[in-house]
Write a protein that holds these residues in place. Structure first.
Motif, PDB file in Angstrom:
ATOM      1  N   ARG A   1       0.870  -1.187   0.000  1.00 44.97           N
ATOM      2  CA  ARG A   1       0.000   0.000   0.000  1.00 44.97           C
ATOM      3  C   ARG A   1       0.898   1.226   0.000  1.00 44.97           C
ATOM      4  NH1 ARG A   1      -1.552  -4.531   3.676  1.00 44.97           N
ATOM      5  NH2 ARG A   1      -3.740  -4.953   3.245  1.00 44.97           N
ATOM      6  N   ILE A   2       0.877   1.959  -1.090  1.00 44.02           N
ATOM      7  CA  ILE A   2       1.731   3.133  -1.269  1.00 44.02           C
ATOM      8  C   ILE A   2       0.861   4.248  -1.846  1.00 44.02           C
ATOM      9  CG2 ILE A   2       3.823   4.027  -2.378  1.00 44.02           C
ATOM     10  CD1 ILE A   2       4.610   1.039  -2.871  1.00 44.02           C
ATOM     11  N   VAL A   3       1.043   5.470  -1.362  1.00 49.35           N
ATOM     12  CA  VAL A   3       0.274   6.591  -1.907  1.00 49.35           C
ATOM     13  C   VAL A   3       1.187   7.801  -2.048  1.00 49.35           C
ATOM     14  CG1 VAL A   3      -0.589   7.204   0.396  1.00 49.35           C
ATOM     15  CG2 VAL A   3      -1.801   8.019  -1.623  1.00 49.35           C
ATOM     16  N   ALA A   4       1.049   8.486  -3.175  1.00 51.26           N
ATOM     17  CA  ALA A   4       1.895   9.649  -3.466  1.00 51.26           C
ATOM     18  C   ALA A   4       1.025  10.828  -3.888  1.00 51.26           C
ATOM     19  CB  ALA A   4       2.885   9.303  -4.569  1.00 51.26           C
ATOM     20  N   PHE A   5       1.439  12.016  -3.445  1.00 49.85           N
ATOM     21  CA  PHE A   5       0.740  13.258  -3.777  1.00 49.85           C
ATOM     22  C   PHE A   5       1.735  14.223  -4.402  1.00 49.85           C
ATOM     23  CE2 PHE A   5      -1.419  11.283  -0.236  1.00 49.85           C
ATOM     24  CZ  PHE A   5      -2.760  11.376  -0.579  1.00 49.85           C
ATOM     25  N   ALA A   6       1.342  14.852  -5.510  1.00 44.44           N
ATOM     26  CA  ALA A   6       2.247  15.778  -6.203  1.00 44.44           C
ATOM     27  C   ALA A   6       2.578  16.992  -5.346  1.00 44.44           C
ATOM     28  CB  ALA A   6       1.638  16.210  -7.536  1.00 44.44           C
ATOM     29  N   GLY A   7       1.614  17.432  -4.550  1.00 38.64           N
ATOM     30  CA  GLY A   7       1.892  18.507  -3.583  1.00 38.64           C
ATOM     31  C   GLY A   7       2.287  19.822  -4.220  1.00 38.64           C
ATOM     32  N   GLY A   8       1.803  20.098  -5.425  1.00 33.80           N
ATOM     33  CA  GLY A   8       2.148  21.358  -6.070  1.00 33.80           C
ATOM     34  C   GLY A   8       3.611  21.454  -6.448  1.00 33.80           C
ATOM     35  N   GLY A   9       4.266  20.326  -6.556  1.00 37.86           N
ATOM     36  CA  GLY A   9       5.689  20.298  -6.890  1.00 37.86           C
ATOM     37  C   GLY A   9       6.557  19.814  -5.746  1.00 37.86           C
ATOM     38  N   GLU A  10       5.991  19.720  -4.545  1.00 38.19           N
ATOM     39  CA  GLU A  10       6.709  19.189  -3.380  1.00 38.19           C
ATOM     40  C   GLU A  10       6.107  17.824  -3.027  1.00 38.19           C
ATOM     41  OE1 GLU A  10       6.767  21.989  -0.204  1.00 38.19           O
ATOM     42  OE2 GLU A  10       7.498  23.644  -1.467  1.00 38.19           O
ATOM     43  N   GLU A  11       6.561  16.823  -3.741  1.00 33.73           N
ATOM     44  CA  GLU A  11       5.969  15.490  -3.684  1.00 33.73           C
ATOM     45  C   GLU A  11       6.068  14.865  -2.294  1.00 33.73           C
ATOM     46  OE1 GLU A  11       6.080  12.488  -7.218  1.00 33.73           O
ATOM     47  OE2 GLU A  11       7.868  12.155  -5.993  1.00 33.73           O
ATOM     48  N   GLU A  12       4.989  14.208  -1.885  1.00 33.89           N
ATOM     49  CA  GLU A  12       4.958  13.457  -0.632  1.00 33.89           C
ATOM     50  C   GLU A  12       4.579  12.010  -0.933  1.00 33.89           C
ATOM     51  OE1 GLU A  12       2.788  15.077   2.641  1.00 33.89           O
ATOM     52  OE2 GLU A  12       3.250  17.154   2.077  1.00 33.89           O
ATOM     53  N   VAL A  13       5.265  11.069  -0.264  1.00 39.23           N
ATOM     54  CA  VAL A  13       5.001   9.643  -0.461  1.00 39.23           C
ATOM     55  C   VAL A  13       4.806   9.005   0.908  1.00 39.23           C
ATOM     56  CG1 VAL A  13       5.859   7.467  -1.409  1.00 39.23           C
ATOM     57  CG2 VAL A  13       6.398   9.627  -2.564  1.00 39.23           C
ATOM     58  N   TYR A  14       3.838   8.097   0.988  1.00 38.83           N
ATOM     59  CA  TYR A  14       3.524   7.402   2.225  1.00 38.83           C
ATOM     60  C   TYR A  14       3.427   5.901   1.959  1.00 38.83           C
ATOM     61  CZ  TYR A  14       1.956  12.047   3.800  1.00 38.83           C
ATOM     62  OH  TYR A  14       1.886  13.379   4.119  1.00 38.83           O
ATOM     63  N   ILE A  15       3.754   5.090   2.981  1.00 29.02           N
ATOM     64  CA  ILE A  15       3.404   3.676   2.938  1.00 29.02           C
ATOM     65  C   ILE A  15       2.380   3.438   4.036  1.00 29.02           C
ATOM     66  CG2 ILE A  15       5.621   2.958   2.001  1.00 29.02           C
ATOM     67  CD1 ILE A  15       6.348   1.879   4.789  1.00 29.02           C
TER      68      ILE A  15
END
Length: 689
Positions: free
Chosen positions: A595-609
């Motif tokens: 289970r992995i999720v990523a958000f572009a964040g307006g150019g400041e990418e965030e990734v979670y497991i």
């Protein structure tokens, strides 16, 4: 829009997933032994689905519940739809079975019927029956003085229709014989027709051939196999249970007597036997027995494939998990983690790294405490032994064991008792919630202070499934994650008010809210013209509120790409609703489980497991976490993995707005099979070297 147009029903979506598993058994490009295993998985999947999901719907029907779910289905209407699709899938499954048996025969491997045996073979197999099988059998007559016996769930039985020999009463009687599960179901034929062929026979076929030995004085009128699936879901009164362990043990005994959910019968079953089964099992009239044209319960095929010798050319090429390079030349794992975070991705990287993390911590005199959650553990777990030794050496060892992990309850009870006897503090989680989070905390004394080391995973602490499932594990000594890990264990084991989390988002309170917050932020970025994108990988997506939130984000212009292996109740590509959402499913050699999720964040990418799928039960009735990935190199590696999944054009299927799945093909480039590409570690770890 109506519920049926906005959403795909969860159970029908699951049947579509099992259909994709069946497609792997049908696929001629899949090695033959692997095709047998996929066919086996179709059966075992369907067993669990029937004993839990269909059982629940039948309970609702019997209670007179007629309210529609959010997808527009009543229990009665959904049951009819499920049984229609199930019957169609099973029919196709047995067609594939016959095709695979023909292919096996070409390879010199035959599963024979009794009529295929030579006279010499029959003699030898009869001797085997008398010496090995006959002593184990128990014929059970059914008459006025001997009531219908308890038929165990998912076991194979023979219904024997008998008549007294000449001179006796002209009355048809019936008996039941269990095919003993303690014996191997596939038996080597003791004399092959020639030395170059490997021949086998099924236990039930050999039993049928010799069944008359059990009933002297009677003539055999008919012998047919049948199988019952019972309701296997546990109903626990946790509030009133003084001892949860004892309550679960009591429910496990009740499970054997669960109401029948499904009756499978061999094709052509004698009408007298069939009517007896219908009456005694008290099946509803609309619950027609499933007539099977072939051996019942094809889950035996997986073991059969593993028993065959000299068939490596008919299997996938072996992938040997490599030990993570970050740890390989280090003196110990904790010294590495003092300098940097490490990502391990199974099954391409070895689960031994997790074992070593616990083993080294157990042996380290400066380690004061080890805390871990256990959901499903393998039979010969190294972790269990290491935790026991750590407790025996005087360390504070806390183990949160989830006793309610479905179908692993008995094994978890055994581990819990072993750990308690070794001096571990064993906790059974929180009332009303399943503890599904996968986390380990090690507390070590260093230079007069304490330092925390944490492992957070997307999969269970199970060395067997770590070779079969794709899962991510993050090792870190990040202070924020360590502090949150301590607080999480305090909440699970004691009385503690909700923590002000520095890093984690925790279900059942906070995880869904955090995801909503991150989705809202992407919507703001989209409306401001900044990069706005969500990529999420999970096993299942069925939470209505989460789906509605994704629909809202799609309408706000956020590009959403979902990699959902199994159930997906979201309809992608619907104009005005979800035109910015794409959903793919990958069914391949390994079970996609991370289970992995990523958000572009307006150019400041965030990734979670995360440990959580986006299902109502995970977000509101389980203890789960969402953990941020702070290391830029690890974020890049996880994005590489997601990218490979999204670009897969060999084993990926795209979900259509109508609820069907279409294979992805890209003629313009070399085909990419994401699991095979990930096996080449450099393809996804390149940015970290």
């Amino acid at each position: 829009m109506s519920g049926a147009k906005k959403y795909i029903n969860r159970d029908l979506s699951w049947l579509e997933f099992n259909r994709r598993v069946l497609e792997e058994a049908e696929d001629a490009s899949t090695p033959l032994m692997e095709r047998l295993s996929f066919l086996s998985i179709v059966s075992s999947n369907l067993d669990e689905f029937m004993s839990v999901r269909v059982a629940g719907l039948q309970d609702q029907r019997k209670a007179g519940y007629i309210k529609s779910d959010f997808t527009g289905y009543t229990p009665q209407g959904l049951l009819k739809r499920i049984m229609k699709r199930t019957t169609r899938t099973v029919r196709q499954q047995y067609k594939v079975y016959r095709d695979l048996m023909r292919l096996l025969s070409r390879e010199g491997i035959e599963l024979l019927s009794v009529k295929d045996l030579t006279t010499d073979q029959r003699t030898l197999m009869k001797a085997h029956f008398q010496e090995i099988i006959y002593p184990v059998l128990t014929p059970m007559a059914v008459d006025v003085s001997r009531p219908f016996p308890l038929v165990h769930s998912k076991e194979i039985y023979l219904a024997v229709v008998l008549k007294p020999e000449a001179g006796g009463e002209d009355k048809t009687v019936c008996a039941i014989v269990q095919v003993p599960s303690i014996l191997p179901r596939v038996i080597p034929v003791l004399s092959g027709r020639n030395s170059r062929r490997s021949c086998y026979i099924l236990l039930e076929d050999l039993l049928k051939e010799n069944i008359s030995l059990l009933f002297s004085g009677y003539e055999m009128e008919a012998v047919h196999a049948f199988r019952v699936t019972r309701n296997s879901d546990l109903t626990l009164n946790e509030e009133g249970a003084e001892d949860l362990l004892q309550e679960i043990e009591k429910e496990l005994r009740r499970r054997k007597h669960g109401l029948p959910v499904r009756l499978e019968v061999e094709k052509g079953m004698h009408p007298h036997a069939l009517q007896l089964l219908r009456d005694e099992l008290e099946l509803w009239e609309e619950d027609e027995p499933l007539e099977i044209d072939g051996p019942l319960d094809l889950s035996f095929l997986s073991k059969f494939a593993s028993l065959l010798q000299n068939v490596d050319h008919l299997k996938y090429e072996r992938i040997e998990p490599v030990y993570p390079e970050e740890f390989e030349n280090a003196d110990d794992i904790l010294s590495v983690l003092r300098e940097k975070d490490v990502l391990v991705y199974h099954p391409y990287e070895s689960f031994e790294a997790v074992n070593d993390f616990i083993l080294e911590s157990a042996a380290d005199p400066d380690v004061l405490a080890i805390k871990i959650t256990l959901y499903r553990v393998s039979v010969n777990s190294v972790l269990i032994q290491a935790l026991a030794r750590a407790a025996e050496s005087g360390k504070q060892v806390t183990v949160v064991v989830e006793l309610k992990a479905r179908f692993d309850e008995e094994r978890n009870i055994a581990w819990a008792r072993l750990l308690e006897n070794s001096g571990c503090h064993v906790v059974y989680g929180l009332v009303g919630l399943k503890t599904h989070v996968k986390i380990t905390l090690v507390v070590r004394r260093e230079s007069g202070a304490l330092r925390r080391y944490v492992h957070v995973g997307t999969g269970n602490y199970n060395d067997i499934t770590a070779k079969l499932y794709t899962d991510a594990g993050l090792f870190t000594s990040h202070p924020g994650i360590g502090e949150d890990a301590s607080a999480l264990f305090n909440e699970m084991t004691g009385y503690s008010t909700p923590h002000d989390w520095r890093s984690f988002a925790v279900a059942p309170i906070g995880l869904k809210e955090k995801l909503f917050e991150l989705i809202d932020r992407e919507m703001e970025h989209a409306q401001a013209g900044r990069p706005a994108r969500i990529v999420a990988k999970m096993n299942s997506l069925s939470s209505q509120s989460m789906i509605d939130k994704l629909y809202e984000a799609s309408q706000a212009g956020v590009k959403i790409e979902l990699i959902v292996r199994g159930v997906c109740c979201l309809r992608p590509g619907v104009d005005g609703l979800s035109e910015n959402i794409r959903v793919v499913s990958i069914v391949d050699r390994f079970l996609e489980h991370s289970r992995i999720v990523a958000f572009a964040g307006g150019g400041e990418e965030e990734v979670y497991i995360s440990s959580a799928d986006w299902m109502t039960r995970n977000l509101s009735r389980r203890v789960e976490i969402l953990c941020p990935v702070y290391d830029a190199g690890i974020r890049s590696s996880l994005m590489n993995l997601l990218r490979m999944n999204l670009e897969d054009d060999v084993k990926a299927r795209k979900l259509s707005s109508m609820g069907g799945y279409i294979r992805v093909h890209n003629e313009a480039q070399d085909p990419l099979r994401s699991q095979f590409a990930a096996a080449e570690l450099g393809r996804w770890k390149r940015s970290r070297r």
